[in-house]
Design an enzyme around this catalytic site. Structure first.
Site, PDB file in Angstrom:
ATOM      1  CG  MET A  39      -2.096  -0.999   1.049  1.00 51.54           C
ATOM      2  SD  MET A  39      -3.237  -0.984   2.429  1.00 51.54           S
ATOM      3  CE  MET A  39      -2.363  -1.981   3.629  1.00 51.54           C
ATOM      4  CB  CYS A 122      -0.542   1.072  -9.788  1.00 53.34           C
ATOM      5  SG  CYS A 122      -0.803   2.750  -9.242  1.00 53.34           S
ATOM      6  N   GLY A 246      -5.268  -5.900   3.012  1.00 51.78           N
ATOM      7  CA  GLY A 246      -4.853  -4.516   2.793  1.00 51.78           C
ATOM      8  C   GLY A 246      -5.502  -3.579   3.780  1.00 51.78           C
ATOM      9  NE  ARG A 247      -9.651  -1.547   0.648  1.00 58.20           N
ATOM     10  CZ  ARG A 247     -10.736  -1.655  -0.090  1.00 58.20           C
ATOM     11  NH1 ARG A 247     -11.497  -0.611  -0.298  1.00 58.20           N
ATOM     12  NH2 ARG A 247     -11.082  -2.823  -0.614  1.00 58.20           N
TER      13      ARG A 247
HETATM   14  C1  LIG Z   1      -3.969   3.233   0.152  1.00 56.02           C
HETATM   15  C2  LIG Z   1      -3.713   2.054  -0.763  1.00 56.02           C
HETATM   16  C3  LIG Z   1      -2.520   1.977  -1.443  1.00 56.02           C
HETATM   17  C4  LIG Z   1      -2.279   0.885  -2.306  1.00 56.02           C
HETATM   18  N1  LIG Z   1      -1.069   0.816  -2.932  1.00 56.02           N
HETATM   19  C5  LIG Z   1      -0.790  -0.259  -3.705  1.00 56.02           C
HETATM   20  C6  LIG Z   1       0.489  -0.434  -4.289  1.00 56.02           C
HETATM   21  O1  LIG Z   1       1.402   0.380  -4.104  1.00 56.02           O
HETATM   22  N2  LIG Z   1       0.683  -1.535  -5.058  1.00 56.02           N
HETATM   23  C7  LIG Z   1      -0.292  -2.465  -5.279  1.00 56.02           C
HETATM   24  O2  LIG Z   1      -0.068  -3.447  -5.977  1.00 56.02           O
HETATM   25  N3  LIG Z   1      -1.513  -2.351  -4.713  1.00 56.02           N
HETATM   26  C8  LIG Z   1      -1.775  -1.287  -3.932  1.00 56.02           C
HETATM   27  N4  LIG Z   1      -2.978  -1.188  -3.313  1.00 56.02           N
HETATM   28  C9  LIG Z   1      -3.975  -2.278  -3.484  1.00 56.02           C
HETATM   29  C10 LIG Z   1      -3.847  -3.286  -2.337  1.00 56.02           C
HETATM   30  O3  LIG Z   1      -2.592  -3.933  -2.377  1.00 56.02           O
HETATM   31  C11 LIG Z   1      -4.956  -4.349  -2.379  1.00 56.02           C
HETATM   32  O4  LIG Z   1      -4.822  -5.170  -3.513  1.00 56.02           O
HETATM   33  C12 LIG Z   1      -6.359  -3.716  -2.374  1.00 56.02           C
HETATM   34  O5  LIG Z   1      -6.451  -2.690  -1.417  1.00 56.02           O
HETATM   35  C13 LIG Z   1      -7.467  -4.752  -2.101  1.00 56.02           C
HETATM   36  O6  LIG Z   1      -7.295  -5.355  -0.865  1.00 56.02           O
HETATM   37  P1  LIG Z   1      -8.141  -4.916   0.468  1.00 56.02           P
HETATM   38  O7  LIG Z   1      -9.590  -4.982   0.118  1.00 56.02           O
HETATM   39  O8  LIG Z   1      -7.708  -5.950   1.476  1.00 56.02           O
HETATM   40  O9  LIG Z   1      -7.708  -3.523   0.812  1.00 56.02           O
HETATM   41  C14 LIG Z   1      -3.247  -0.113  -2.476  1.00 56.02           C
HETATM   42  C15 LIG Z   1      -4.453  -0.018  -1.775  1.00 56.02           C
HETATM   43  C16 LIG Z   1      -4.702   1.044  -0.925  1.00 56.02           C
HETATM   44  C17 LIG Z   1      -5.998   1.102  -0.163  1.00 56.02           C
END
Ligand SMILES: Cc1cc2nc3c(=O)[nH]c(=O)nc-3n(C[C@H](O)[C@H](O)[C@H](O)COP(=O)(O)O)c2cc1C
Length: 361
Positions: A39, A122, A246-247
């Site tokens: 993230m 991304c 993640g979140r």
């Molecule tokens: C604030 C934020 C930053 C993120 N940055 C990245 C990142 O740098 N690279 C990436 O592959 N995914 C990134 N993601 C996506 C997460 O890795 C993840 O796949 C996505 O949030 C879904 O998972 P969750 O529902 O558990 O949050 C980001 C997500 C959030 C919320």
């Protein structure tokens, strides 16, 4: 395809058998299926160490620009720093120039990373405009060159992380994964949403399952994993080797500990008491101040503090105060006062008392 009967916690309860199994990415052993998602702006070394202590089997860095590594950008070199205790750890890179991606991966391997992960998900303009991230999925010949260059440049395993596709119709992930696999990728993380969706709707676990079934390398599933039950359900349903969180980790790092208990067939611990939440925030704050300096560390902590206290009485008023704080000492004092107030309020009020009270200013 989205199937609301499958996503969003509508599956049967997980089986009784322990599911905490280790898995391998290339020759790197991942001790359990729980993975901290990359993230940007969040998964720095301090946060990763907390999550590691909570039991994560694998942690990811925030995304690192290979172009910035090439130019030895000081901020990027700082982002890339990590501690040995975080291993196994994947460095996530982005970019579109094959030579630069290989060069960056080799630098990160020399720093001691266990895995290089290439960001293919991304779509923010900064990344996609230069042809990196999700844009690489729309240029398959370039994608193959990039993955081959990274694989050639390092001995450690190379993985990819992507979304279903750009928009609902494409589901390009199947082709992208096949090409990445042929180019030497050792594992895949799939977030069950399209780029256009960003974070709206529900993550498509059915897609995660189908993609997993199409591949003969380990797959990690990502999207909307919010409870230990979600971890067990997605693991069982999709057959993924790893489950990414993640979140939810932002306000609840305990989810890793709790999910591990569930996977081991042990009782899931109750929610942490206020005192433990406060100790966690203070640990996080001190870590950031030590690593980044007093004011920058405190400023980084503001958003985390707000996430940790989400839902507690008076949290919105307190959050406003936190966002003004510039020193670790000020924030620590305010946190102690706030948690003292929350604990007293809990003792003084009947359990069904509702509505936020007055937080200390
Ligand atoms: C604030 C934020 C930053 C993120 N940055 C990245 C990142 O740098 N690279 C990436 O592959 N995914 C990134 N993601 C996506 C997460 O890795 C993840 O796949 C996505 O949030 C879904 O998972 P969750 O529902 O558990 O949050 C980001 C997500 C959030 C919320």
């Amino acid at each position: 395809m989205h199937d609301s009967a499958i996503t969003g916690g509508h599956l049967p309860p997980p089986p009784d058998s322990p599911m905490e199994g280790s898995f391998f990415i290339g020759d790197v052993k991942i001790p359990n299926p729980l993975v901290l998602a990359p993230m940007a702006g969040i998964t720095d070394t301090v946060f990763r160490k907390i999550i590691k202590q909570m039991g994560a089997g694998l942690v990811f860095t925030e995304m690192i620009s290979c172009q910035a590594l090439h130019y030895k950008n000081a901020k990027t070199l700082g982002i890339a720093e990590f501690d040995r205790e975080e291993a196994p750890i994947a460095a996530q890179v982005f970019g579109s120039d094959a030579a630069m991606m290989g060069e960056g991966a080799a630098m990160l391997e020399a720093m001691g990373y266990s895995i290089i992960d290439v960001n293919l998900g991304c779509s923010v303009p900064k990344v996609a405009r230069s042809g990196g991230g999700a844009a690489l999925c729309r240029d398959i010949p370039r994608l193959a060159r990039v993955i081959e260059a990274v694989v050639r440049a390092v001995k450690i395993p190379v993985t990819i992380k992507l979304r279903k596709g750009w928009s609902g119709q494409e589901e390009s992930a199947f082709q992208v994964c096949r090409v990445a696999r042929e180019s030497g990728a050792a594992a895949v993380t799939i977030h069950g949403r399209t780029s256009v969706q960003r974070y709206t709707g529900k993550a498509d676990w059915e897609f995660v399952k189908r993609l997993r079934e199409s591949l003969d390398i380990p797959v990690m599933g990502s999207g909307d994993v919010k409870t230990p039950g979600d971890v067990a359900r997605l693991l069982e349903y999709s057959g993924c080797a790893g489950i990414m969180i993640g979140r939810e980790a932002l306000c609840n790092p305990w989810i890793f500990r709790d999910a591990l208990c569930l996977l081991k067939g042990r009782p899931v611990p109750p929610r942490p008491p206020f005192q433990e939440v406060m100790e966690m925030i203070l640990l996080h704050l001190r870590g950031l101040v030590e690593r980044f300096g007093d004011q920058p560390g405190t400023e980084k902590m503001r958003k985390f503090a707000a996430w940790y206290i989400r839902g507690l009485p008076g949290s919105s008023r307190f959050r406003e105060a936190v966002f003004q704080m510039k020193t670790g000492a000020d924030m620590e004092g305010a946190l102690r006062e706030y948690f003292d107030w929350v604990s007293r309020r809990k003792r003084d009020c009947p359990p069904d008392a509702t509505g936020p009270g007055e937080a200390p200013q």
